[in-house]
Design an enzyme around this catalytic site. Structure first.
Site, PDB file in Angstrom:
ATOM      1  N   ALA A 239      28.369  43.679  74.533  1.00 55.34           N
ATOM      2  CA  ALA A 239      28.299  42.424  73.795  1.00 55.34           C
ATOM      3  C   ALA A 239      27.560  42.673  72.497  1.00 55.34           C
ATOM      4  CB  ALA A 239      27.585  41.347  74.619  1.00 55.34           C
ATOM      5  N   ALA A 240      27.930  41.932  71.460  1.00 54.81           N
ATOM      6  CA  ALA A 240      27.255  42.043  70.169  1.00 54.81           C
ATOM      7  C   ALA A 240      27.016  40.635  69.639  1.00 54.81           C
ATOM      8  CB  ALA A 240      28.102  42.854  69.188  1.00 54.81           C
ATOM      9  N   ALA A 241      25.769  40.337  69.327  1.00 50.01           N
ATOM     10  CA  ALA A 241      25.401  39.000  68.851  1.00 50.01           C
ATOM     11  C   ALA A 241      24.876  39.098  67.426  1.00 50.01           C
ATOM     12  CB  ALA A 241      24.370  38.383  69.784  1.00 50.01           C
ATOM     13  N   SER A 242      24.251  38.025  66.960  1.00 50.20           N
ATOM     14  CA  SER A 242      23.865  37.947  65.544  1.00 50.20           C
ATOM     15  C   SER A 242      22.795  38.965  65.172  1.00 50.20           C
ATOM     16  CB  SER A 242      23.372  36.534  65.218  1.00 50.20           C
ATOM     17  OG  SER A 242      22.303  36.174  66.071  1.00 50.20           O
TER      18      SER A 242
ATOM     19  N   GLY B 125      21.639  41.647  67.410  1.00 51.75           N
ATOM     20  CA  GLY B 125      21.666  42.932  68.103  1.00 51.75           C
ATOM     21  C   GLY B 125      22.876  43.052  69.011  1.00 51.75           C
ATOM     22  N   GLN B 126      22.975  44.190  69.681  1.00 50.80           N
ATOM     23  CA  GLN B 126      24.060  44.411  70.635  1.00 50.80           C
ATOM     24  C   GLN B 126      23.478  44.956  71.939  1.00 50.80           C
ATOM     25  OE1 GLN B 126      26.415  46.861  68.059  1.00 50.80           O
ATOM     26  NE2 GLN B 126      25.719  48.787  68.970  1.00 50.80           N
TER      27      GLN B 126
ATOM     28  N   ASP C 203      17.169  28.079  71.200  1.00 46.10           N
ATOM     29  CA  ASP C 203      18.528  28.572  70.944  1.00 46.10           C
ATOM     30  C   ASP C 203      19.334  28.647  72.248  1.00 46.10           C
ATOM     31  OD1 ASP C 203      20.611  29.539  69.408  1.00 46.10           O
ATOM     32  OD2 ASP C 203      19.954  31.623  69.491  1.00 46.10           O
TER      33      ASP C 203
END
Length: 703
Positions: free
Chosen positions: A197-200, A202-203, A352
């Site tokens: 998974a990759a988010a805003s 980090g991954q 968040d």
């Protein structure tokens, strides 16, 4: 992490993936003195960015021992001298959004908006991705609002939660080596070949420690702080300009941007996130069906976080949740109850909570992830929010207006005279049915309209609260379109009102239950009914605290009201008993009472009967409440009788009853000396002599 719903290899959106760069670092300087230091030495320069000819593996990024700290003045000083860079970024943002807006406008003009909706949704997602973390977070917030964006846009924006373009493994492995002091193969027994998974910011990789535990390894994106600092500088500059030039804006936009800046810079420090996770677990991990993964500190640094791997499914993936036999609606209720305790009990809250951070575990628990962006609500703000709910329920709009002053929405010198009727106009319609049926967004929408018209200003802390609650409600609406957050929240509010010993809430409870000196039985019943639905409601604790409060100095007002109620009800009962006896005697003697006199005992009897029914219903509620133990009251009787306040209450009740009895006896004696046929409107005619008295069949008004 739900590995079934995330592709193990995530394609790049396009070839414009940002070039890896060194993360901006701010030395830990005194914020007061930040304007006097050479801020250029605290931030990387354009020359520090690696060139295309450098090998990623050979790049030295940031010093892991230097702490990131948001300093708006240092950032402003740094970018003020970099005119080309700032305008280049600004024009990039304007160009990308203008291109999107132009496409949507042309679609509408050509009548093909519906046909091209999927294309525009993808374009929006790609645009936000290209613009970086600050804009991605806006998209994440929108991805939780099915009531604001169409399903097509919603589906596309959902990909921003954990399906962003990843950065290369070489960079990630370099960060792991710098932070943990060894190559990944030396640190971990296993590590997935690609991020899952990759988010805003980090991954995430799936790994296994040499001790056997399965873990999630989160590695930060390169170049985050400089890009975020530039975007925040642009937005903060725009906020300053807007506050100076747009008179309709009264909210402190600069403070709101600074709050966001502080939180997102904290989020870039993974050690800070780890401590947040542990604090969150300490405060809320004991709640039913809440789960917080464990942090492995030996394998955690500022840019690498190693935590327990949790298999789970996003709350928005309803089909898969239902296939596993999990009640998604129940988990939403669990999330609402947890959020209430975050905001109103301890004040430490998850700012968040998008679906990528909330999972349903296989055993039906709600799993919280990603504790980078947290915030706090101060005690006076927590109590202010609770008091506002009470005043809203009570339709006390003057009290609600004063709550806004306490909560810093209005300045203390604001004239509340025109605001009170405006609040009444806004909320009276909304409260027509029931507070529990209100949609949280409908309240915020109505308030937003009101705030434009009157001198309200939104404090910085409130912006993150709204973001958190609106996001949670958006998830709830996706699970159940008829879900009402406030209907699930009111039992907790009722429990707090009944159990919290703070003077503020005791005053609110008094205002809620008493009006013009009379107890509002219906509201007491409603509070007790709602409170018993709260998971951690302890009725015996409530009774214990109620007795302690009642017979303390602070409970003097309540004791006074209680004494009046006891005297009034005992007196009514004795009057009715006496009147009924008189009627029986009159009936035995063959005397027919007048119609006016015959109705009064019925009215007083009805009033007394109504109060008795309230008491009976309250006793029934207590008996039906889980954990109620009447023996606690029995055991407390000896201690209560020893209290001087109890003796004083007994003396007051006995004294007032004796006074009323004596007054009634005197009146009865005076009445008995008069002829009934000579009385007119309760007075004896002076022109006619008294004759033999007859038994009175009614009592004069007053007693």
């Amino acid at each position: 992490m739900d590995i079934k719903t995330v592709s193990p290899t995530l394609p790049l959106v396009d070839s414009q993936t940002p070039t890896p760069m060194r993360a901006t670092q701010l030395d830990p300087v005194d914020p007061v003195a930040s304007n006097t230091v050479d801020v250029r030495s605290q931030l990387v320069t354009v020359e520090d960015i690696p060139t295309a000819g450098e090998s990623e593996a050979d790049q030295s990024y940031t010093n892991p021992h230097v702490s990131l700290r948001y300093d708006p003045f240092a950032i402003a000083d740094y970018y003020r001298s970099r005119f080309l860079k700032v305008w280049g970024r600004l024009l990039t943002v304007i160009w990308k959004f203008s291109s999107l807006a132009l496409g949507i406008w042309l679609d509408r003009k050509r009548g093909c908006a519906e046909k091209n909706e999927g294309k525009r949704a993808t374009q929006l997602r790609v645009t936000l991705t290209q613009l970086g973390p600050a804009f991605i977070k806006v998209g994440q917030a929108l991805s939780t609002r099915p009531d604001l964006v169409t399903p097509t846009f919603l589906e596309e924006l959902t990909k921003l939660q954990d399906q962003l373009p990843p950065f290369s493994n070489e960079i990630a492995y370099g960060f792991i080596e710098e932070e943990l002091g060894g190559k990944p193969e030396q640190i971990y027994a296993e590590l997935s070949p690609d991020p899952l998974a990759a988010a805003s910011l980090g991954q995430v990789y799936k790994g296994k420690l040499k001790t056997g535990e399965t873990v999630a390894v989160k590695v930060q994106r390169p170049g985050l702080s400089e890009l975020i600092a530039l975007d925040i500088y642009l937005l903060r500059t725009l906020a300053i300009w807007a506050q100076k030039n747009i008179t309709q804006i009264r909210s402190d936009l600069v403070a709101i941007m600074d709050e966001f800046g502080y939180r997102i810079f904290e989020e870039m420090d993974y050690t800070h996130e780890g401590h947040n996770a542990e604090r969150f677990n300490e405060l809320y991990g004991h709640l039913p069906d809440i789960y917080v993964p464990k942090i492995y500190w030996e394998y955690t640094g500022k840019r690498v976080l190693t935590m327990e791997w949790v298999n789970g499914t996003k709350l928005t993936n309803l089909d898969e949740i239902q296939a596993k036999g999990i009640d998604a609606r129940y988990l939403i209720e669990v999330g609402v109850q947890c959020s209430l305790r975050q905001l109103l009990e301890h004040g430490f809250f998850h700012a968040d909570p998008h679906p990528g951070n909330l999972l349903a575990s296989p055993d039906g628990k709600l799993v919280y992830l990603d504790f980078g962006m947290m915030s706090e609500v101060k005690p006076y703000q927590r109590y202010g929010l609770l008091e506002a709910v009470v005043h809203l329920v009570n339709r006390d709009f003057e009290g609600l207006a004063n709550d806004y002053v306490k909560l810093e929405f209005l300045t203390p010198d604001t004239d509340l005279t025109p605001i009170i009727p405006a609040l009444s106009s806004v909320f009276n319609d909304a409260l027509g049915a029931s507070v529990a049926e209100l949609n949280f967004k409908s309240i915020t929408d109505k308030l937003s309209a009101l705030m434009y018209e009157y001198p309200f200003q939104v404090p910085a802390y409130y912006a993150l609260i709204i973001r958190s609650l609106v996001t949670l409600e958006g998830i709830a609406i996706n699970v159940d379109p008829n879900f009402k957050v406030l209907s699930k929240a009111y039992p907790y509010v009722a429990k707090r009102l009944l159990t919290d010993p703070s003077p503020q809430l005791r005053t609110s409870l008094k205002d809620l239950l008493f009006k013009d000196g009379s107890l509002r039985w219906n509201r007491l019943e409603n509070l007790l009914k709602n409170a018993r639905n709260s998971d951690d409601y302890d009725i015996n604790q409530v009774l214990d605290q109620t007795l302690d409060f009642l017979f303390s100095e602070r409970g003097e007002f309540i004791r006074e009201k209680l004494a009046n109620e006891i005297v009034k009800n005992v007196d009514l009962a004795s009057r009715n008993a006496l009147t009924n006896a008189q009627l029986k005697v009159a009936e035995w003697m063959g005397i027919k009472p007048s119609s006016s006199n015959g109705t009064k005992p019925v009215a007083t009897l009805n009033q007394n009967q109504s109060n008795l029914e309230h008491i009976q219903r309250i006793v029934a509620i207590l008996q039906e409440t889980q954990g109620f133990d009447p023996m606690i009251l029995v055991q407390k009787v000896p201690d209560l009788l020893a209290k001087p306040e109890v003796r004083q209450l007994g003396q007051q009740v006995a004294g007032e009853l004796a006074q009323k009895t004596a007054a009634r006896l005197i009146r009865e004696l005076l009445i008995s000396e008069d002829h009934p046929e000579t009385q007119k409107n309760g007075h004896r005619s002076s022109s006619q002599p008294p004759t033999k008295p007859l038994p009175p069949v009614s009592l004069p008004a007053g007693y």
